[in-house]
Design an enzyme around this catalytic site. Sequence first.
Site, PDB file in Angstrom:
ATOM      1  CG  MET A  96      -1.819   1.206   1.349  1.00 13.43           C
ATOM      2  SD  MET A  96      -2.819   1.183   2.875  1.00 13.43           S
ATOM      3  CE  MET A  96      -1.530   1.475   4.114  1.00 13.43           C
ATOM      4  CB  CYS A  97       1.902   3.890  -1.710  1.00 15.45           C
ATOM      5  SG  CYS A  97       1.064   4.053  -3.298  1.00 15.45           S
ATOM      6  CG  HIS A  98      -1.151   9.451  -0.603  1.00 18.92           C
ATOM      7  ND1 HIS A  98      -0.859  10.753  -0.957  1.00 18.92           N
ATOM      8  CD2 HIS A  98      -2.338   9.500   0.056  1.00 18.92           C
ATOM      9  CE1 HIS A  98      -1.825  11.552  -0.522  1.00 18.92           C
ATOM     10  NE2 HIS A  98      -2.743  10.819   0.096  1.00 18.92           N
ATOM     11  CB  ILE A 150      -3.841   4.942   2.928  1.00 22.00           C
ATOM     12  CG1 ILE A 150      -4.548   4.872   4.285  1.00 22.00           C
ATOM     13  CG2 ILE A 150      -3.183   6.299   2.670  1.00 22.00           C
ATOM     14  CD1 ILE A 150      -3.610   4.959   5.464  1.00 22.00           C
TER      15      ILE A 150
END
Length: 295
Positions: A252-254, A281
């Site tokens: 996961m990242c932004h 996220i």
Amino acid sequence: MMLRASQLASPVLCAITQSLIPTLNLSSSSSLSIFQKPASFASFYKSLNPASNSNSFHIHIISRSFTSPKAASFSSGTEGSSPGGGDREILVQHLLVKEDDLNLLSELQRRVSQGEDLSDLAVEHSICPSKGEGGMLGWVRKGQLVPEFEEVAFTTPLNKVARCKTKFGWHLLQVLSEREASLLQDIQPDELHKKMQDPNFHKEAQLIDVREPEEVALSSLPGFQVLPLRQFGSWGPDVTAKFDPQKDTYVMCHHGMRSLQVAQWLQTQGFRRVFNVSGGIHAYATKVDPSIPMY
């Protein structure tokens, strides 16, 4: 030669590949590429240079040897059963010489038949940027290579050495191994949320957040281990020691772009099932849990 994504800035590696990830910029010394789509260079180079914003990076990639080739035999590339298919991946090494160097190619093929390693000859004679890694191209599947190279690679029995010609010149290639193709797919935030409600999920799955510490301080999800992409050089070389390549791995990242880069790289390291959190996220906060701060 087998070259990678069109974003490879190398004259040898870039010409044949088409990048599937616009934000992943690979640089090399030439622009030759046998890959039509990004292939699996085995490891990110330790140098990672952040671009002007947190979602874009210039990542230098090199390949490394995976295994020592067995004794070579020779094939025309059309005999025997295919070592790979649409659901298989093959591990390939090769060397490349210019189109007018057919005599050199024949000499190199003779030397391999007498027991010399193709990888050693690639270092000395190949004009492909992969020469620095003994001609190793990594794990590839059908649809990633230029047609002429792919036809021979996927019809040559394991460990036999074959020759073929592409617009880049003449190749000697050897398929060292084969395996079931690994899985890489997106997972939607709501589906991830459902999985996270199962207490066993955190025991069975591996969760990786590749955002920077200052981002994680603003918002985060429980159970994710933080491996900042900008610090790749510190954790990348040991990733297979820290995580189990056989377990389901979620990244996961932004917004989902940096995590996609890392997810694709994890595939090249032998991770069998990798899931990229679609939209990152930010999407999770928007679609699943509004209490998570957005930034």
